[in-house]
Design an enzyme around this catalytic site. Structure first.
Site, short mmCIF file in Angstrom:
data_model
loop_
_atom_site.label_atom_id
_atom_site.label_comp_id
_atom_site.label_asym_id
_atom_site.label_seq_id
_atom_site.Cartn_x
_atom_site.Cartn_y
_atom_site.Cartn_z
N ARG A 39 -16.07 18.14 15.59
CA ARG A 39 -14.98 18.02 16.61
C ARG A 39 -15.89 18.18 17.90
NH1 ARG A 39 -12.14 15.66 13.84
NH2 ARG A 39 -9.92 16.32 13.43
N GLU A 85 -13.21 12.64 24.14
CA GLU A 85 -13.22 11.20 23.29
C GLU A 85 -11.68 10.57 23.49
OE1 GLU A 85 -13.91 12.60 19.14
OE2 GLU A 85 -11.88 12.00 18.74
N ILE A 107 -16.53 19.02 3.21
CA ILE A 107 -17.39 17.75 3.64
C ILE A 107 -18.76 18.55 3.79
CG2 ILE A 107 -17.89 16.50 5.70
CD1 ILE A 107 -14.94 16.51 6.50
N ASP A 159 -20.22 11.53 16.02
CA ASP A 159 -19.15 10.74 15.64
C ASP A 159 -17.86 11.06 16.51
OD1 ASP A 159 -17.85 8.66 14.21
OD2 ASP A 159 -16.63 10.50 13.19
N HIS A 173 -15.44 8.05 16.34
CA HIS A 173 -14.83 9.06 15.53
C HIS A 173 -14.29 8.08 14.07
CE1 HIS A 173 -12.08 12.54 15.27
NE2 HIS A 173 -12.17 12.28 14.02
N ASN A 184 -15.46 29.09 18.09
CA ASN A 184 -16.51 28.37 17.93
C ASN A 184 -16.73 27.00 19.02
OD1 ASN A 184 -15.06 26.26 16.80
ND2 ASN A 184 -16.03 26.48 14.87
N ASP A 210 -21.63 29.70 7.17
CA ASP A 210 -20.24 29.69 7.12
C ASP A 210 -19.80 30.99 7.47
OD1 ASP A 210 -17.27 29.36 6.10
OD2 ASP A 210 -18.07 27.26 5.59
N CYS A 239 -17.84 22.18 10.50
CA CYS A 239 -16.71 23.18 10.65
C CYS A 239 -15.80 22.92 11.48
CB CYS A 239 -17.41 24.59 11.05
SG CYS A 239 -18.13 24.47 12.66
N PRO A 240 -14.59 23.32 11.25
CA PRO A 240 -13.34 23.02 12.39
C PRO A 240 -13.83 23.52 13.53
CG PRO A 240 -12.64 24.82 10.97
CD PRO A 240 -13.99 24.52 10.38
P1 NAI Z 1 -12.81 22.70 5.44
O1 NAI Z 1 -11.55 23.37 5.61
O2 NAI Z 1 -12.98 22.03 3.68
O3 NAI Z 1 -14.16 23.47 5.65
C1 NAI Z 1 -14.31 23.82 6.88
C2 NAI Z 1 -15.31 25.06 6.54
O4 NAI Z 1 -15.88 25.46 7.92
C3 NAI Z 1 -14.57 26.30 5.95
O5 NAI Z 1 -15.57 26.41 4.71
C4 NAI Z 1 -14.54 27.39 6.85
O6 NAI Z 1 -14.89 28.53 6.47
C5 NAI Z 1 -15.73 26.84 8.01
N1 NAI Z 1 -15.65 27.45 9.07
C6 NAI Z 1 -14.70 27.81 9.88
N2 NAI Z 1 -15.22 27.98 10.95
C7 NAI Z 1 -16.41 28.07 11.21
C8 NAI Z 1 -17.52 28.59 12.20
N3 NAI Z 1 -16.89 29.03 13.30
N4 NAI Z 1 -18.77 28.55 11.92
C9 NAI Z 1 -19.14 27.82 10.55
N5 NAI Z 1 -18.14 27.74 9.46
C10 NAI Z 1 -16.70 27.78 9.94
O7 NAI Z 1 -12.80 21.27 6.18
P2 NAI Z 1 -13.32 19.92 5.88
O8 NAI Z 1 -12.50 18.95 5.20
O9 NAI Z 1 -14.80 20.36 5.39
O10 NAI Z 1 -13.71 19.10 7.40
C11 NAI Z 1 -14.34 19.94 8.23
C12 NAI Z 1 -14.15 19.54 9.72
O11 NAI Z 1 -14.69 18.07 9.88
C13 NAI Z 1 -12.47 19.38 10.13
O12 NAI Z 1 -12.11 20.57 10.46
C14 NAI Z 1 -12.60 18.20 11.25
O13 NAI Z 1 -12.58 18.72 12.30
C15 NAI Z 1 -13.75 17.37 10.56
N6 NAI Z 1 -13.57 15.96 10.19
C16 NAI Z 1 -14.03 14.86 10.81
C17 NAI Z 1 -13.56 13.66 10.45
C18 NAI Z 1 -14.22 12.58 11.00
O14 NAI Z 1 -13.60 11.20 10.99
N7 NAI Z 1 -15.14 12.67 12.05
C19 NAI Z 1 -12.80 13.42 9.48
C20 NAI Z 1 -12.40 14.67 8.81
C21 NAI Z 1 -12.74 16.00 9.18
#
Ligand code: NAI
Length: 348
Positions: free
Chosen positions: A237, A266, A157, A261, A298, A214, A176, A208-209
């Protein structure tokens, strides 16, 4: 032939519509329960081998034990995030799979929608013009061109958000814990330290997750490092932000605007209609009083394409489980899907 039975918690009409459509190809027996998964509702899963849950079903160790007792062996998350599941509690008992990527575009585009709305104040213009108020006082924004955006987390994302904003002519700073050099080179973006990102960004967007490391990465001390008037966007989140500190930052005008979001509490409100009731969460109630705070419940993921992919991948995860294959299992130790330990059968 064995009938695969799925207990589907926290069902909303749109979930049922998309899952029933895709399930025509699988023929699973799905029990759609509107209730969230809790200790009290867990017995509904009796007789089901799989439960399907979403982001606000709190899958604690106690609930996992209860599910295990009733014969559940697979928790299929229909989300990418998995912070609501006690992976340690599930380890050795119940496999946990997720949908790692369903539409990163949906979330990235929503993050940009929040930025554009907050910047150009179209949420306020909409209300004004419907009341025949055609004044533009107080609606001034800024050119995003040449401004700096800081993107925290450059996974699926975060990368797409960076690409979109590069198209606006913004300067992109990224952070990251695992920098992706290939991405940085290809898109001409720069990895910096988190403090540099905080201090140089006009807009900060979290992708980030949520992890134990974090929680509250945005709090009073990180806010103090930011530019005056910074815009903060959170589609990651809720607990990435200490909301009380955010409110203090908004009150002191240090923070110019916030697009949320997700919200740390929530679970009590999002996805439900409380329009005829008083909100007892004073922090949420305070947040909704700011004209420069935009909350969406969300919904960043909520596109037709994403719901189709979510249903497809979740049902495929459940189908593959019948062959003892778990390509999207979340490893308890490394919390990554496709973990090599899992592939060699040593993860579980
Ligand atoms: P992804 O797994 O592809 O990327 C997450 C990135 O965050 C990775 O590159 C990881 O190394 C990095 N990361 C982990 N811990 C970190 C930290 N402390 N500081 C900086 N970077 C860090 O995940 P994706 O698909 O990009 O999703 C990211 C997050 O978005 C998900 O974990 C989820 O919480 C959130 N999300 C929210 C949605 C919504 O509807 N609001 C829907 C889908 C995801």
């Amino acid at each position: 032939m064995k009938i695969v039975k799925i207990a589907f918690f926290d069902t909303k009409p749109y979930d049922q519509e998309f899952f029933e459509k895709i399930n025509k190809d699988y023929g699973f027996q799905i029990g759609f329960f509107p209730a969230r998964l809790t200790l009290e509702t867990a017995p509904l899963a009796a007789g089901y081998e799989t439960v399907c849950v979403f982001v606000n079903d709190m899958v604690t160790a106690q609930i996992i034990d209860k599910l295990y007792e009733t014969g559940v062996r697979h928790i299929a998350l229909r989300s990418a995030g998995y912070n609501n599941v006690d992976l340690g509690g599930a380890y050795g008992k119940i496999h946990v799979t997720r949908v790692p990527a369903y539409s990163p575009y949906a979330v990235a585009e929503h993050a940009v929608a929040l930025m554009l709305t907050l910047n150009r104040k179209t949420h306020r213009a909409f209300i004004r013009t419907r009341e025949n108020n055609f004044s533009i006082n107080g609606l001034m924004g800024f050119d995003m061109y040449n401004k700096t955006v800081g993107i925290v987390g450059t996974g699926r994302i975060g990368q797409i958000t960076a690409e979109i904003l590069k198209g606006f002519g913004m300067k992109i700073l990224v952070y990251d814990i695992y920098p992706n050099k290939e991405f940085a080179q290809k898109f001409g973006v720069e990895y910096v330290t988190i403090d540099e990102l905080f201090s140089k960004s006009d807009i900060i967007s979290l992708h980030c997750p949520l992890t134990p490391q974090n929680i509250y990465m945005i709090d009073s001390s990180s806010i103090a490092k930011m530019r005056d008037g910074v815009m903060i966007i959170n589609t990651g989140r809720g607990k990435l932000i200490n909301t009380k500190d955010l409110i203090n930052g908004l009150k002191s005008r240090k923070i110019g605007s916030a697009g949320l979001d997700v919200y740390e509490e929530e679970g009590d409100y999002f996805f439900e209609d409380f329009s005829a009731e008083a909100i007892s969460d004073d922090v949420l109630a305070r947040l909704t009083t700011f004209p420069n705070v935009l909350i969406t419940s969300h919904q960043a993921f909520f596109t037709k394409e994403a719901l189709t992919n979510i249903a497809q991948t979740t049902l495929e995860n459940i189908s593959l489980m019948q062959e003892d294959k778990y390509p999207n299992e979340i490893c308890y130790r490394c919390s990554e899907d496709n973990c090599p330990r899992e592939r060699s059968g040593k993860c579980f």
